[in-house]
Design an enzyme around this catalytic site. Structure first.
Site, PDB file in Angstrom:
ATOM      1  N   ASP A   1      20.296   1.858   8.485  1.00 36.62           N
ATOM      2  CA  ASP A   1      21.689   1.538   8.820  1.00 36.62           C
ATOM      3  C   ASP A   1      21.781   0.058   9.210  1.00 36.62           C
ATOM      4  O   ASP A   1      20.850  -0.714   8.942  1.00 36.62           O
ATOM      5  CB  ASP A   1      22.243   2.496   9.892  1.00 36.62           C
ATOM      6  CG  ASP A   1      21.550   2.334  11.244  1.00 36.62           C
ATOM      7  OD1 ASP A   1      20.766   1.365  11.416  1.00 36.62           O
ATOM      8  OD2 ASP A   1      21.797   3.164  12.142  1.00 36.62           O
TER       9      ASP A   1
ATOM     10  N   SER B   1       0.833  -1.211   0.000  1.00 36.53           N
ATOM     11  CA  SER B   1       0.000   0.000   0.000  1.00 36.53           C
ATOM     12  C   SER B   1       0.872   1.267   0.000  1.00 36.53           C
ATOM     13  O   SER B   1       0.492   2.276  -0.595  1.00 36.53           O
ATOM     14  CB  SER B   1      -0.964   0.011   1.188  1.00 36.53           C
ATOM     15  OG  SER B   1      -0.279   0.164   2.403  1.00 36.53           O
ATOM     16  N   ASN B   2       2.040   1.210   0.618  1.00 33.62           N
ATOM     17  CA  ASN B   2       2.944   2.367   0.534  1.00 33.62           C
ATOM     18  C   ASN B   2       3.493   2.526  -0.881  1.00 33.62           C
ATOM     19  O   ASN B   2       3.606   3.640  -1.383  1.00 33.62           O
ATOM     20  CB  ASN B   2       4.094   2.210   1.540  1.00 33.62           C
ATOM     21  CG  ASN B   2       3.665   2.587   2.949  1.00 33.62           C
ATOM     22  OD1 ASN B   2       3.543   3.762   3.276  1.00 33.62           O
ATOM     23  ND2 ASN B   2       3.395   1.588   3.775  1.00 33.62           N
TER      24      ASN B   2
ATOM     25  N   ASN C   1      13.435   3.784   4.998  1.00 40.36           N
ATOM     26  CA  ASN C   1      12.446   2.800   5.451  1.00 40.36           C
ATOM     27  C   ASN C   1      11.300   3.529   6.138  1.00 40.36           C
ATOM     28  O   ASN C   1      11.488   4.608   6.689  1.00 40.36           O
ATOM     29  CB  ASN C   1      13.087   1.821   6.442  1.00 40.36           C
ATOM     30  CG  ASN C   1      12.118   0.733   6.879  1.00 40.36           C
ATOM     31  OD1 ASN C   1      11.353   0.189   6.061  1.00 40.36           O
ATOM     32  ND2 ASN C   1      12.110   0.410   8.157  1.00 40.36           N
TER      33      ASN C   1
ATOM     34  N   GLU D   1       1.035   6.725   7.003  1.00 37.76           N
ATOM     35  CA  GLU D   1       2.239   6.306   6.270  1.00 37.76           C
ATOM     36  C   GLU D   1       2.152   6.707   4.805  1.00 37.76           C
ATOM     37  O   GLU D   1       3.133   7.165   4.216  1.00 37.76           O
ATOM     38  CB  GLU D   1       2.393   4.777   6.322  1.00 37.76           C
ATOM     39  CG  GLU D   1       2.802   4.232   7.664  1.00 37.76           C
ATOM     40  CD  GLU D   1       3.033   2.728   7.628  1.00 37.76           C
ATOM     41  OE1 GLU D   1       3.644   2.221   8.566  1.00 37.76           O
ATOM     42  OE2 GLU D   1       2.609   2.052   6.662  1.00 37.76           O
TER      43      GLU D   1
ATOM     44  N   MET E   1      10.775  -7.253   4.368  1.00 38.51           N
ATOM     45  CA  MET E   1      10.901  -7.948   5.653  1.00 38.51           C
ATOM     46  C   MET E   1      12.264  -8.594   5.865  1.00 38.51           C
ATOM     47  O   MET E   1      12.379  -9.581   6.581  1.00 38.51           O
ATOM     48  CB  MET E   1       9.784  -8.998   5.782  1.00 38.51           C
ATOM     49  CG  MET E   1       8.381  -8.398   5.769  1.00 38.51           C
ATOM     50  SD  MET E   1       8.148  -7.117   7.029  1.00 38.51           S
ATOM     51  CE  MET E   1       8.003  -8.147   8.483  1.00 38.51           C
TER      52      MET E   1
ATOM     53  N   HIS F   1       8.409   2.880   9.136  1.00 38.65           N
ATOM     54  CA  HIS F   1       8.157   1.967  10.250  1.00 38.65           C
ATOM     55  C   HIS F   1       6.916   2.438  11.005  1.00 38.65           C
ATOM     56  O   HIS F   1       6.761   3.636  11.262  1.00 38.65           O
ATOM     57  CB  HIS F   1       9.373   1.946  11.184  1.00 38.65           C
ATOM     58  CG  HIS F   1       9.194   1.016  12.336  1.00 38.65           C
ATOM     59  ND1 HIS F   1       9.302  -0.354  12.193  1.00 38.65           N
ATOM     60  CD2 HIS F   1       8.865   1.240  13.632  1.00 38.65           C
ATOM     61  CE1 HIS F   1       9.061  -0.922  13.368  1.00 38.65           C
ATOM     62  NE2 HIS F   1       8.791   0.025  14.256  1.00 38.65           N
TER      63      HIS F   1
HETATM   64  C1  GRF Z   1       4.024  -0.753   6.746  1.00 40.76           C
HETATM   65  O1  GRF Z   1       3.152  -0.713   7.841  1.00 40.76           O
HETATM   66  C2  GRF Z   1       5.395  -0.287   7.133  1.00 40.76           C
HETATM   67  O2  GRF Z   1       5.392   0.591   8.200  1.00 40.76           O
HETATM   68  C3  GRF Z   1       6.101  -1.555   7.525  1.00 40.76           C
HETATM   69  O3  GRF Z   1       5.571  -2.538   6.677  1.00 40.76           O
HETATM   70  C4  GRF Z   1       4.254  -2.187   6.292  1.00 40.76           C
HETATM   71  C5  GRF Z   1       4.150  -2.329   4.810  1.00 40.76           C
HETATM   72  O4  GRF Z   1       2.835  -2.172   4.386  1.00 40.76           O
HETATM   73  N1  GRF Z   1       7.524  -1.404   7.395  1.00 40.76           N
HETATM   74  P1  GRF Z   1       2.501  -2.090   2.833  1.00 40.76           P
HETATM   75  O5  GRF Z   1       3.027  -3.370   2.216  1.00 40.76           O
HETATM   76  O6  GRF Z   1       3.149  -0.872   2.278  1.00 40.76           O
HETATM   77  O7  GRF Z   1       1.008  -2.024   2.774  1.00 40.76           O
END
Ligand code: GRF
Length: 193
Positions: free
Chosen positions: A145, A15-16, A111, A178, A94, A113
């Site tokens: 990092d 989704s990001n 990144n 995000e 991940m 988070h």
């Molecule tokens: C997000 O919540 C981000 O903060 C974390 O992983 C998730 C990824 O979500 N690092 P998406 O795949 O972008 O929906």
């Protein structure tokens, strides 16, 4: 027009990644997504890349669970460099990146988070905040990092924790923030008009 050459890495729903690609498409981000790479063959993030006609690739991660094998990470570097990528955005990737990536892209890997770092690094950060009885949590964009969810913080957005929040409802509201924050921070790396 000069554009930031962006590479996006993710393992999941993307989704990001979608939010970033939408901002590129609507012209509010002076970037070009050169490639989307996933370590998960059927990750929805790869479908999103295809939907937006962005070159995309599956990277077979090898035997490790939380990182890439050194050879595989070197292959990732080559892949990104071949695409001319100058900034790498981790979007739900991940695996922990090690020397090959950190040395190839110093200060150029970001990144996002789902907590107000330095609080609650690691997995299911929204649940950690809820379980800790916090009143406010949020999301953070930071440089990557050697340590997990650690490098210099570039920006944060707060999300209040409501009395009836479940882990799911809270996570959903964090993700809304995000999707605003990440494109905004990537914009700082784009050539200014
Ligand atoms: C997000 O919540 C981000 O903060 C974390 O992983 C998730 C990824 O979500 N690092 P998406 O795949 O972008 O929906």
């Amino acid at each position: 027009m000069n554009r930031l050459a962006l590479g996006i890495l993710g393992s999941g729903k993307g989704s990001n990644c979608r939010a970033i690609l939408e901002r590129i498409r609507d012209g509010s981000l002076a970037a070009e997504a050169r490639v989307v790479v996933s370590d998960v063959l059927d990750a929805p993030i790869l479908d999103i890349a295809r939907e937006f006609s962005v070159p995309n690739a599956y990277l077979n991660p090898g035997h490790f669970k939380t990182r890439l094998e050194p050879n595989t990470e070197a292959e990732l570097v080559r892949m990104l460099q071949d695409c001319g990528v100058t900034l790498v955005a981790l979007a739900g990737f991940m695996r922990v990146l090690k020397a090959p990536m950190l040395e190839a892209y110093p200060g150029r890997i970001l990144n996002i988070h789902p907590s107000l770092l330095p609080k609650f690094p690691g997995l299911m950060a929204w649940k950690q905040a809820l379980d800790a009885g916090e009143k406010v949590t949020g999301c953070t964009v930071h440089h990557v990092d050697q340590q997990i969810d650690h490098g210099d913080i570039l920006a944060q957005r707060e999300v209040p924790i409501l009395p009836n929040d479940t882990a799911e409802s809270l996570h959903e509201r964090i993700q809304v923030q995000e999707r605003i924050l990440y494109p905004e921070v990537i914009g700082r790396f784009c050539p200014q008009p």
